[in-house]
Design a protein around this motif. Structure first.
Motif, PDB file in Angstrom:
ATOM      1  N   ARG A 166      15.958  46.960  38.830  1.00 21.57           N
ATOM      2  CA  ARG A 166      14.489  46.816  38.854  1.00 21.57           C
ATOM      3  C   ARG A 166      13.821  48.074  38.304  1.00 21.57           C
ATOM      4  O   ARG A 166      12.886  48.002  37.500  1.00 21.57           O
ATOM      5  N   THR A 193       5.432  47.397  36.238  1.00 25.87           N
ATOM      6  CA  THR A 193       6.308  46.834  37.263  1.00 25.87           C
ATOM      7  C   THR A 193       7.172  47.939  37.829  1.00 25.87           C
ATOM      8  O   THR A 193       7.158  49.069  37.350  1.00 25.87           O
ATOM      9  N   GLY A 194       7.950  47.590  38.850  1.00 28.46           N
ATOM     10  CA  GLY A 194       8.876  48.549  39.426  1.00 28.46           C
ATOM     11  C   GLY A 194       8.278  49.297  40.593  1.00 28.46           C
ATOM     12  O   GLY A 194       7.290  48.853  41.218  1.00 28.46           O
TER      13      GLY A 194
END
Length: 425
Positions: A166, A193-194
């Motif tokens: 991820r 993201t992340g």
């Protein structure tokens, strides 16, 4: 990063698993021994009432035959029944101390249980525990514990890998966006993201990209406005040039005014084209080089300069707008006319390579004394702005190529514009 996280998780989980597995393995082995000894004690205690009732050897042997195995009886008169394992010293200790104890014998352990008979006599019941019985089930338990430990370690590594994936996906997307931005794709954006830190970094990258786009758009607008404002004095200059008459000098002035007007119009069109389609310019380098040399050939003929053009018969599409490449060629060719005496010849050639095209402009002049200084923006030793080679350098680098300036075979300056082809940039 994923590999590092997986290795860290493997190391940490393995240490934790070993910290629990080793004590548990020792406890399992101890429990197996305790179970076997307890069973021996039970068998010895179960036979003690028989001796209280009778110590007749025949009756004792019958009782041993009908009972569980591994039990032997040492009668008070010194005779034994069953298969004895204990040594004489161990039997003497049991009789003298009249207490039960467990001791080691070859191939296992024995539990000696003294039984006090009438008239102070002492018989000893011996229960034998084989070595295999002491470790019965230990191997299977150790295998089960090892399997559980391995499963836990693998599960932790898998979880760490998923978490690392991820993070890596988010970081890779951010790096890819930055790479595309660095290659000139002003529309490059990332989906934040992340982890929260990478989400913040992605948002900051998108805001930076928006700001860069706004700054470039403002720059193009300013260029277009400045070019448009030049039209008024150019129009007045063109009208004045029409009144100069028909002599050759007046014709050259009119031609220069018309050329300047065309360049201003091209600047306006180029600026608008960048605003409407930033980064979308392509052109045929061979065609542009040919056209610019045709433009400069009139002045070259007037100054009695011998010139030669080679390699423009074959097209070469480069990821650069026609106006930018034309400006670069004008800057390089202008330097030839500006910094070499009249009558100095020059050569323009295109060399085609699998992944690039090299535009070479070479003259027979005195050359450049300080090449390093000449490549610095704004630096000139001949009273000019010092921007010509910088314009050419930026045009070459915009395609992913480079600018090289050295001394050529003709003895003067050689400028190489190395432009990557459109399908290679």
């Amino acid at each position: 990063m994923r590999k590092s996280l997986a290795l860290v998780s493997l190391a940490v989980t393995s240490m934790v698993a070993l910290a629990f597995l080793i004590p548990l393995a020792l406890v399992v082995r101890q429990l197996a021994e305790d179970r076997a000894i307890t069973d021996a004690e039970r068998r010895a205690a179960a036979f003690a009432p028989v001796l209280v009732i009778t110590d007749d050897p025949v009756a004792v042997n019958q009782a041993l035959a009908s009972g569980t195995g591994g039990v032997a009886v040492h009668l008070a008169d010194g005779r034994s029944a069953g298969v004895p394992r204990a040594s004489a010293e161990q039997l003497d200790d049991a009789r003298d101390q009249v207490r039960a104890f467990t001791d080691t014998v070859p191939a296992g352990r024995v539990h000696l249980q003294p039984v006090l008979l009438a008239q102070g006599r002492v018989a000893v019941v011996e229960a034998f525990v084989p070595e295999a019985e002491l470790s019965r089930g230990v191997t299977q338990a150790w295998l089960a514990l090892s399997g559980v430990a391995v499963a836990l370690v693998l599960a932790s590594v898998l979880v760490a890998d998923r978490l690392g994936a991820r993070v890596v996906r988010a970081a890779t997307a951010l790096a890819d966006g930055a790479r595309r931005m660095g290659q000139g794709d002003l529309a490059a954006r990332v989906a934040p993201t992340g982890p929260p830190e990478l989400v913040d970094a992605g948002g900051a990258f998108n805001r930076m990209a928006d700001r860069i786009g706004q700054l470039l758009a403002g720059e193009r607008e300013l260029l277009a406005d400045l070019s448009h404002r030049l039209r008024t004095p150019l129009t007045a200059l063109r009208l004045d040039s029409e009144t100069l008459g028909a002599d050759p000098g007046a014709n050259r002035v009119r031609q220069a005014v018309h050329a300047l007007e065309r360049e201003v119009n091209e600047l306006i069109r180029a600026a608008r084209r960048e605003l409407d389609d930033p980064g979308g310019g392509r052109c045929d380098a061979a065609g542009v080089v040919h056209d610019r040399l045709v433009f400069w050939s009139a002045l070259a003929d007037d100054q009695q300069r011998l010139w030669n053009l080679r390699g423009t018969e074959r097209g070469a599409v480069v990821p650069l707008s026609r106006s930018d490449l034309a400006a670069a060629m004008d800057a390089v060719l202008g330097n030839v006319f500006r910094h070499t005496p009249e009558g100095t010849g020059f050569v323009v050639a295109l060399f085609h390579r699998p992944d690039r095209v090299v535009v070479v402009v070479e003259d027979a002049g005195p050359g450049i004394e300080d090449l390093e200084s000449a490549l610095r923006r704004g630096s000139s030793g001949a009273g000019s702005t010092g921007l010509g080679l910088d314009i050419a350098r930026r045009a070459a680098e915009a395609t992913g190529g480079s600018l090289v300036v050295d001394r050529g075979p003709l003895g003067g300056t050689r400028v190489q514009l190395r432009l990557l082809l459109a399908d290679q940039a």
